[in-house]
Design a protein around this motif. Sequence first.
Motif, PDB file in Angstrom:
ATOM      1  N   TYR A  12      44.039  29.414  38.076  1.00 58.43           N
ATOM      2  CA  TYR A  12      43.171  28.881  39.126  1.00 58.43           C
ATOM      3  C   TYR A  12      43.079  30.122  40.234  1.00 58.43           C
ATOM      4  N   TYR A  13      41.779  30.008  40.469  1.00 57.58           N
ATOM      5  CA  TYR A  13      41.392  30.737  41.696  1.00 57.58           C
ATOM      6  C   TYR A  13      41.210  29.813  42.643  1.00 57.58           C
ATOM      7  N   GLY A  14      42.055  29.696  43.660  1.00 57.20           N
ATOM      8  CA  GLY A  14      41.995  28.679  44.613  1.00 57.20           C
ATOM      9  C   GLY A  14      41.919  27.400  44.049  1.00 57.20           C
ATOM     10  N   GLN A  17      39.521  26.047  38.448  1.00 58.48           N
ATOM     11  CA  GLN A  17      40.424  26.299  37.419  1.00 58.48           C
ATOM     12  C   GLN A  17      39.526  27.242  36.518  1.00 58.48           C
ATOM     13  N   ALA A  18      40.215  28.369  36.076  1.00 57.67           N
ATOM     14  CA  ALA A  18      39.372  29.384  35.226  1.00 57.67           C
ATOM     15  C   ALA A  18      40.058  29.497  33.882  1.00 57.67           C
ATOM     16  N   LEU A  19      41.294  28.619  33.473  1.00 57.30           N
ATOM     17  CA  LEU A  19      41.860  28.764  32.049  1.00 57.30           C
ATOM     18  C   LEU A  19      42.473  27.471  32.090  1.00 57.30           C
ATOM     19  N   PRO A  37      30.777  33.026  26.189  1.00 58.20           N
ATOM     20  CA  PRO A  37      29.431  33.461  27.077  1.00 58.20           C
ATOM     21  C   PRO A  37      30.194  33.916  28.310  1.00 58.20           C
ATOM     22  N   SER A  38      29.392  34.302  29.752  1.00 58.44           N
ATOM     23  CA  SER A  38      29.964  34.647  30.487  1.00 58.44           C
ATOM     24  C   SER A  38      30.625  33.787  31.421  1.00 58.44           C
ATOM     25  N   GLY A  39      31.556  34.274  32.199  1.00 60.80           N
ATOM     26  CA  GLY A  39      32.181  33.201  32.922  1.00 60.80           C
ATOM     27  C   GLY A  39      33.229  32.385  32.373  1.00 60.80           C
ATOM     28  N   CYS A  40      33.570  32.449  31.145  1.00 62.94           N
ATOM     29  CA  CYS A  40      34.303  31.525  30.306  1.00 62.94           C
ATOM     30  C   CYS A  40      35.704  31.697  30.219  1.00 62.94           C
ATOM     31  N   GLY A  41      36.244  32.920  31.104  1.00 61.14           N
ATOM     32  CA  GLY A  41      37.799  33.339  31.281  1.00 61.14           C
ATOM     33  C   GLY A  41      38.216  34.489  30.384  1.00 61.14           C
ATOM     34  N   LYS A  42      37.322  34.991  29.797  1.00 64.40           N
ATOM     35  CA  LYS A  42      38.083  36.351  28.966  1.00 64.40           C
ATOM     36  C   LYS A  42      38.641  37.453  29.740  1.00 64.40           C
ATOM     37  N   SER A  43      38.014  37.760  30.814  1.00 65.23           N
ATOM     38  CA  SER A  43      38.637  38.757  31.704  1.00 65.23           C
ATOM     39  C   SER A  43      39.725  38.435  32.427  1.00 65.23           C
ATOM     40  N   THR A  44      39.617  36.916  32.885  1.00 66.49           N
ATOM     41  CA  THR A  44      40.801  36.465  33.525  1.00 66.49           C
ATOM     42  C   THR A  44      41.997  36.515  32.700  1.00 66.49           C
ATOM     43  N   TYR A  45      41.559  36.095  31.340  1.00 62.67           N
ATOM     44  CA  TYR A  45      42.886  35.981  30.478  1.00 62.67           C
ATOM     45  C   TYR A  45      43.625  37.322  30.304  1.00 62.67           C
ATOM     46  N   LEU A  46      42.406  38.483  30.024  1.00 58.78           N
ATOM     47  CA  LEU A  46      42.809  39.655  29.752  1.00 58.78           C
ATOM     48  C   LEU A  46      43.799  40.234  30.878  1.00 58.78           C
ATOM     49  N   ARG A  47      43.272  39.996  32.113  1.00 56.29           N
ATOM     50  CA  ARG A  47      44.333  40.648  33.151  1.00 56.29           C
ATOM     51  C   ARG A  47      45.390  39.882  33.535  1.00 56.29           C
ATOM     52  N   LEU A  48      45.785  38.665  33.044  1.00 56.83           N
ATOM     53  CA  LEU A  48      47.070  37.906  33.106  1.00 56.83           C
ATOM     54  C   LEU A  48      47.989  38.969  32.286  1.00 56.83           C
ATOM     55  N   LEU A  55      46.658  40.778  42.171  1.00 53.95           N
ATOM     56  CA  LEU A  55      46.340  41.459  43.049  1.00 53.95           C
ATOM     57  C   LEU A  55      45.317  40.640  43.938  1.00 53.95           C
ATOM     58  N   ILE A  56      44.906  39.595  43.296  1.00 50.22           N
ATOM     59  CA  ILE A  56      43.753  38.478  44.019  1.00 50.22           C
ATOM     60  C   ILE A  56      44.669  37.396  44.635  1.00 50.22           C
ATOM     61  N   ASP A  57      44.358  37.271  45.911  1.00 52.53           N
ATOM     62  CA  ASP A  57      44.843  36.220  46.695  1.00 52.53           C
ATOM     63  C   ASP A  57      44.454  34.877  46.185  1.00 52.53           C
ATOM     64  N   ASP A 171      38.486  46.033  28.524  1.00 56.55           N
ATOM     65  CA  ASP A 171      37.446  44.942  29.061  1.00 56.55           C
ATOM     66  C   ASP A 171      36.024  45.492  29.043  1.00 56.55           C
ATOM     67  N   GLU A 172      35.482  45.172  27.975  1.00 55.07           N
ATOM     68  CA  GLU A 172      34.073  45.806  27.745  1.00 55.07           C
ATOM     69  C   GLU A 172      33.940  47.046  28.089  1.00 55.07           C
ATOM     70  N   PRO A 173      34.778  47.727  26.985  1.00 55.40           N
ATOM     71  CA  PRO A 173      34.756  49.324  27.308  1.00 55.40           C
ATOM     72  C   PRO A 173      33.532  50.048  26.814  1.00 55.40           C
ATOM     73  N   THR A 202      34.709  41.698  24.620  1.00 54.61           N
ATOM     74  CA  THR A 202      33.222  42.095  24.269  1.00 54.61           C
ATOM     75  C   THR A 202      32.477  41.078  24.100  1.00 54.61           C
ATOM     76  N   HIS A 203      31.101  41.466  24.586  1.00 55.65           N
ATOM     77  CA  HIS A 203      30.048  40.779  24.543  1.00 55.65           C
ATOM     78  C   HIS A 203      29.188  40.877  23.287  1.00 55.65           C
ATOM     79  N   ASN A 204      29.638  41.950  22.651  1.00 52.72           N
ATOM     80  CA  ASN A 204      28.713  42.447  21.628  1.00 52.72           C
ATOM     81  C   ASN A 204      29.448  41.834  20.254  1.00 52.72           C
TER      82      ASN A 204
HETATM   83  N1  LIG Z   1      38.223  37.082  41.730  1.00 50.04           N
HETATM   84  C1  LIG Z   1      37.946  35.863  41.528  1.00 50.04           C
HETATM   85  N2  LIG Z   1      37.732  34.806  42.424  1.00 50.04           N
HETATM   86  C2  LIG Z   1      37.226  33.557  42.212  1.00 50.04           C
HETATM   87  N3  LIG Z   1      37.046  33.242  40.948  1.00 50.04           N
HETATM   88  C3  LIG Z   1      36.741  34.168  40.146  1.00 50.04           C
HETATM   89  C4  LIG Z   1      37.450  35.435  40.264  1.00 50.04           C
HETATM   90  N4  LIG Z   1      37.238  36.258  38.962  1.00 50.04           N
HETATM   91  C5  LIG Z   1      36.781  35.251  38.099  1.00 50.04           C
HETATM   92  N5  LIG Z   1      36.404  33.965  38.864  1.00 50.04           N
HETATM   93  C6  LIG Z   1      36.018  32.702  38.193  1.00 50.04           C
HETATM   94  O1  LIG Z   1      36.712  32.542  36.897  1.00 50.04           O
HETATM   95  C7  LIG Z   1      35.619  32.054  35.929  1.00 50.04           C
HETATM   96  C8  LIG Z   1      36.135  33.192  34.561  1.00 50.04           C
HETATM   97  O2  LIG Z   1      35.730  34.374  35.160  1.00 50.04           O
HETATM   98  P1  LIG Z   1      36.143  35.547  33.918  1.00 50.04           P
HETATM   99  O3  LIG Z   1      35.446  36.846  34.797  1.00 50.04           O
HETATM  100  O4  LIG Z   1      37.423  35.708  33.449  1.00 50.04           O
HETATM  101  O5  LIG Z   1      34.972  35.291  32.766  1.00 50.04           O
HETATM  102  P2  LIG Z   1      34.564  36.143  31.707  1.00 50.04           P
HETATM  103  O6  LIG Z   1      34.391  35.362  30.412  1.00 50.04           O
HETATM  104  O7  LIG Z   1      35.196  37.418  31.727  1.00 50.04           O
HETATM  105  O8  LIG Z   1      32.771  36.547  32.083  1.00 50.04           O
HETATM  106  P3  LIG Z   1      32.043  37.707  31.925  1.00 50.04           P
HETATM  107  O9  LIG Z   1      31.813  37.728  30.399  1.00 50.04           O
HETATM  108  O10 LIG Z   1      30.838  37.512  32.879  1.00 50.04           O
HETATM  109  O11 LIG Z   1      32.723  39.013  32.363  1.00 50.04           O
HETATM  110  C9  LIG Z   1      34.395  32.281  36.385  1.00 50.04           C
HETATM  111  O12 LIG Z   1      34.018  30.799  36.689  1.00 50.04           O
HETATM  112  C10 LIG Z   1      34.492  33.161  37.578  1.00 50.04           C
HETATM  113  O13 LIG Z   1      33.565  32.635  38.495  1.00 50.04           O
END
Ligand SMILES: Nc1ncnc2c1ncn2[C@@H]1O[C@H](COP(=O)(O)OP(=O)(O)OP(=O)(O)O)[C@@H](O)[C@H]1O
Length: 250
Positions: A12-14, A17-19, A37-48, A55-57, A171-173, A202-204
Amino acid sequence: MHKIESKNINFYYGETQALHDVSLSMKENTVTALIGPSGCGKSTYLRLLNRMNDLIDNTNLTGSILIDGQDIYAKNTNVDDLRKNVGMVFQKPNPFPKSIFENVAYGLKVNGITDKKIIEERVITSIEQVALWGEVKDKLKKSAFELSGGQQQRLCIARALAIQPSILLMDEPTSALDPISTSKIEELIYELKNKYTIVIVTHNMQQAGRVSDTTAFFYMGELIEYDKTKTIFTKPSQKQTEDYITGRFG
Ligand SMILES: Nc1ncnc2c1ncn2[C@@H]1O[C@H](COP(=O)(O)OP(=O)(O)OP(=O)(O)O)[C@@H](O)[C@H]1O
């Protein structure tokens, strides 16, 4: 045993719920592509996987992530050691405003290695590993900013490898690179998996097909399907996966 094992991850970001209940495990010396697709949580998962989200409050995680069988969110985990073991490369090449040599040596020095000979050996090996040595050997003292974008990205990969991680997160290198640099990085990823476990966002879709052994398709924070890359791209079991890879959405 899997190299990386995540179980029932909710993040969760606040209030957002991202995942949602993501369980995903990866074998050693494989490349896993995270697509969706964009915003589906890929980077969030990677960063975990290297606790970059710490580092994010105001974030919250439930579930567990084990690397080499150890819970990386356990109280006794040393996050610096974790990040040494789990290196990361970002979307845009981000060399430091230092020389080519110093960019790669930096992480070693920060980690307390002072022996000049060891530093030099590691810098050379790392630059060789990313197939950049021939291009930079005569200008190691020049600024890293004098390199092309593709060379800078390979330098950033060398910088990550110099501290001898066992996992590399990307992350999308290649999203900021031209096709030739992109194919060099893809070849490199293919080579590197002999020594490292690699997770790449990757988006590709062609790239995922070319470089990865397994592919995970995320949609709206859920892991919809995870399988061998070939299966995902030829015989996905979920309609959403098929719609995405055939370009019907995203
Ligand atoms: N620092 C943050 N604070 C609040 N919400 C965030 C933060 N980072 C990501 N989110 C939210 O979490 C969800 C997942 O984002 P994430 O960046 O993981 O997706 P993604 O699949 O990597 O997208 P993209 O392909 O556009 O990079 C989105 O709804 C996004 O708005």
